[in-house]
Design a protein around this motif. Structure first.
Motif, PDB file in Angstrom:
ATOM      1  N   LEU A  63       0.671  -0.756   0.206  1.00 17.62           N
ATOM      2  CA  LEU A  63      -0.057  -0.016   0.139  1.00 17.62           C
ATOM      3  C   LEU A  63       1.353   0.981   0.133  1.00 17.62           C
ATOM      4  N   SER A  64       2.069   1.538   1.107  1.00 15.47           N
ATOM      5  CA  SER A  64       2.455   2.791   0.597  1.00 15.47           C
ATOM      6  C   SER A  64       3.059   2.957  -0.435  1.00 15.47           C
ATOM      7  N   GLU A  65       4.186   2.040  -1.684  1.00 16.34           N
ATOM      8  CA  GLU A  65       4.260   1.759  -2.279  1.00 16.34           C
ATOM      9  C   GLU A  65       3.748   2.427  -3.441  1.00 16.34           C
ATOM     10  N   ILE A  66       2.125   2.011  -3.560  1.00 19.09           N
ATOM     11  CA  ILE A  66       0.798   3.000  -4.148  1.00 19.09           C
ATOM     12  C   ILE A  66       0.469   3.627  -4.270  1.00 19.09           C
ATOM     13  N   THR A  67       0.253   3.950  -2.854  1.00 10.60           N
ATOM     14  CA  THR A  67      -0.098   5.778  -2.577  1.00 10.60           C
ATOM     15  C   THR A  67       1.177   6.034  -3.269  1.00 10.60           C
ATOM     16  N   GLU A  68       2.403   6.100  -2.182  1.00 11.83           N
ATOM     17  CA  GLU A  68       3.462   7.025  -2.797  1.00 11.83           C
ATOM     18  C   GLU A  68       3.748   7.481  -4.119  1.00 11.83           C
ATOM     19  N   MET A  69       3.793   6.272  -5.149  1.00 15.05           N
ATOM     20  CA  MET A  69       3.326   6.805  -6.133  1.00 15.05           C
ATOM     21  C   MET A  69       1.908   7.715  -6.967  1.00 15.05           C
ATOM     22  N   ILE A  70       0.679   7.387  -6.192  1.00 16.92           N
ATOM     23  CA  ILE A  70      -0.180   8.379  -6.463  1.00 16.92           C
ATOM     24  C   ILE A  70       0.445   9.660  -6.496  1.00 16.92           C
ATOM     25  N   ALA A  71       0.520   9.736  -4.999  1.00 17.66           N
ATOM     26  CA  ALA A  71       0.660  11.532  -4.482  1.00 17.66           C
ATOM     27  C   ALA A  71       1.789  12.057  -5.385  1.00 17.66           C
ATOM     28  N   GLN A  72       3.094  11.417  -5.789  1.00 20.47           N
ATOM     29  CA  GLN A  72       3.408  12.052  -6.874  1.00 20.47           C
ATOM     30  C   GLN A  72       2.966  12.323  -7.812  1.00 20.47           C
ATOM     31  N   LYS A  73       2.194  12.005  -8.477  1.00 21.24           N
ATOM     32  CA  LYS A  73       1.546  12.488  -9.580  1.00 21.24           C
ATOM     33  C   LYS A  73       0.427  13.942  -9.112  1.00 21.24           C
ATOM     34  N   GLY A  74       0.958  14.038  -7.554  1.00 25.28           N
ATOM     35  CA  GLY A  74      -0.558  15.634  -7.659  1.00 25.28           C
ATOM     36  C   GLY A  74      -2.112  14.722  -7.094  1.00 25.28           C
ATOM     37  N   ILE A  75      -2.132  13.162  -7.514  1.00 27.15           N
ATOM     38  CA  ILE A  75      -3.761  12.533  -7.305  1.00 27.15           C
ATOM     39  C   ILE A  75      -4.362  12.284  -6.092  1.00 27.15           C
ATOM     40  N   ASN A  76      -5.527  13.350  -5.726  1.00 27.38           N
ATOM     41  CA  ASN A  76      -6.157  12.911  -4.036  1.00 27.38           C
ATOM     42  C   ASN A  76      -6.801  11.533  -3.570  1.00 27.38           C
ATOM     43  N   ILE A  77      -6.057  10.688  -3.224  1.00 29.85           N
ATOM     44  CA  ILE A  77      -7.109   9.868  -2.620  1.00 29.85           C
ATOM     45  C   ILE A  77      -8.579  10.110  -1.687  1.00 29.85           C
TER      46      ILE A  77
ATOM     47  N   LYS B 197       1.021  -1.068 -12.434  1.00 26.03           N
ATOM     48  CA  LYS B 197       0.893  -2.690 -13.417  1.00 26.03           C
ATOM     49  C   LYS B 197       3.076  -2.280 -12.923  1.00 26.03           C
ATOM     50  N   SER B 198       3.651  -1.650 -13.223  1.00 25.71           N
ATOM     51  CA  SER B 198       4.522  -1.939 -13.168  1.00 25.71           C
ATOM     52  C   SER B 198       5.512  -1.874 -12.220  1.00 25.71           C
ATOM     53  N   PHE B 199       4.741  -1.661 -10.910  1.00 24.15           N
ATOM     54  CA  PHE B 199       5.351  -2.704 -10.007  1.00 24.15           C
ATOM     55  C   PHE B 199       5.055  -4.281  -9.452  1.00 24.15           C
ATOM     56  N   GLU B 200       5.735  -4.605  -9.076  1.00 21.58           N
ATOM     57  CA  GLU B 200       6.728  -6.450  -9.433  1.00 21.58           C
ATOM     58  C   GLU B 200       4.918  -6.863  -7.835  1.00 21.58           C
ATOM     59  N   SER B 201       4.669  -6.181  -7.640  1.00 22.19           N
ATOM     60  CA  SER B 201       3.492  -6.647  -6.693  1.00 22.19           C
ATOM     61  C   SER B 201       1.999  -6.449  -7.169  1.00 22.19           C
ATOM     62  N   VAL B 202       1.762  -5.684  -8.393  1.00 17.54           N
ATOM     63  CA  VAL B 202       0.867  -5.303  -8.833  1.00 17.54           C
ATOM     64  C   VAL B 202       0.750  -6.645 -10.004  1.00 17.54           C
ATOM     65  N   LEU B 203      -0.670  -7.357  -9.363  1.00 15.45           N
ATOM     66  CA  LEU B 203      -1.053  -8.387 -10.464  1.00 15.45           C
ATOM     67  C   LEU B 203      -1.870  -7.728 -11.543  1.00 15.45           C
ATOM     68  N   ASP B 204      -2.704  -6.380 -11.315  1.00 13.59           N
ATOM     69  CA  ASP B 204      -4.052  -6.928 -12.400  1.00 13.59           C
ATOM     70  C   ASP B 204      -4.745  -5.146 -11.375  1.00 13.59           C
ATOM     71  N   VAL B 205      -4.988  -4.550 -12.767  1.00  9.48           N
ATOM     72  CA  VAL B 205      -5.983  -3.312 -12.014  1.00  9.48           C
ATOM     73  C   VAL B 205      -7.070  -3.043 -13.224  1.00  9.48           C
ATOM     74  N   ASP B 206      -8.381  -2.928 -12.499  1.00  9.66           N
ATOM     75  CA  ASP B 206      -9.643  -2.665 -12.797  1.00  9.66           C
ATOM     76  C   ASP B 206      -9.874  -1.106 -12.443  1.00  9.66           C
ATOM     77  N   VAL B 207     -11.105  -0.510 -13.650  1.00  5.73           N
ATOM     78  CA  VAL B 207     -11.143   0.912 -12.951  1.00  5.73           C
ATOM     79  C   VAL B 207     -12.654   0.589 -13.344  1.00  5.73           C
ATOM     80  N   HIS B 208     -13.880   1.219 -12.244  1.00  8.21           N
ATOM     81  CA  HIS B 208     -15.056   1.052 -12.681  1.00  8.21           C
ATOM     82  C   HIS B 208     -15.189   3.021 -11.476  1.00  8.21           C
TER      83      HIS B 208
END
Length: 227
Positions: free
Chosen positions: A17-31, A64-75
């Motif tokens: 979770l830390s890896e994912i949220t850090e990358m999202i934060a670097q893009k300036g996207i708010n969760i 998807k470039s993260f080794e720990s991420v297996l799949d991503v879906d949009v809803h």
């Protein structure tokens, strides 16, 4: 503001979770909302709602470039699917009557394209009810809370006062002994009409059938509503 919902299937291990949220934060996207759980196959699942994603394809590619991420879906966001939530808490028989009114009225609004959902939990005991009221403040998309019982006060009233200060939630109470009626935004005598009024309070379309809406106590004054 445009909200994008994504679900991310991951390997279940510390730090994902830390890896994912850090990358999202670097893009300036708010969760704006996140929910995590472990699936039966011991894989991790992360659901997020993100605000104003400029490059969705780029975000998915980077995830998807993260080794720990297996799949991503949009809803579609949960707000678009389930809409605003009505939470009904209290004694069993009265909860069912409030739910009957809320579900019937929500059905009328949902047919017209709105989204309003109803959640109920019958509980007894001051501590249990107060804990449930406070937990409402941690639930997503709650528009109104209905308290249905024969006597509520003490810790329950304190909990109502707290969530009203911290959250934009309308609190409706049945007309009952106890101090909770002094803390509620609206007090309704009839439980079925309490459910109806809860839906009306959060709905964009204030439409209702019938000729009379019970005796109400609203902001310190008794009123009759004729519709």
């Amino acid at each position: 503001m445009v909200v994008t919902a994504i679900s991310i299937k991951t390997v279940e291990r510390p730090g994902v979770l830390s890896e994912i949220t850090e990358m999202i934060a670097q893009k300036g996207i708010n969760i704006s909302y996140a929910y995590l759980y472990v699936e039966e196959d011991r894989l991790g699942s992360i659901y997020m709602e993100l605000e104003d994603v400029g490059d969705l394809e780029g975000l998915i590619k980077d995830l998807k470039s993260f080794e720990s991420v297996l799949d991503v879906d949009v809803h579609r966001p949960l707000e678009d699917i389930y809409g605003k939530r009505i939470i009904i808490i209290g004694g069993g028989a009265q909860v069912s009557q409030v739910a009957m009114g809320a579900i019937s009225e929500a059905d009328r609004h949902n047919i017209r394209g709105e989204r309003i959902s109803v959640d109920t939990i019958p509980l007894v005991g001051e501590k249990e009810l107060a804990e449930a009221v406070l937990a409402v403040g941690r639930l997503p998309r709650v528009g109104a809370l209905v308290l249905a019982g024969s006597l509520m006060g003490g810790e329950i009233s304190e909990a109502v006062e707290k969530i009203k200060k911290e959250q934009d939630i309308i609190v409706i109470s049945l007309n009952m002994p106890g101090s909770v009626t002094e803390k509620a935004d609206l007090v309704v005598t009839d439980p079925i009409q309490a459910g109806v009024m809860a839906v009306m309070a959060v709905a964009a379309l204030f439409l209702i059938s019938g000729s009379f809406i019970s005796l109400l106590y609203f902001k310190g004054e008794f009123q009759h509503w004729d519709v």
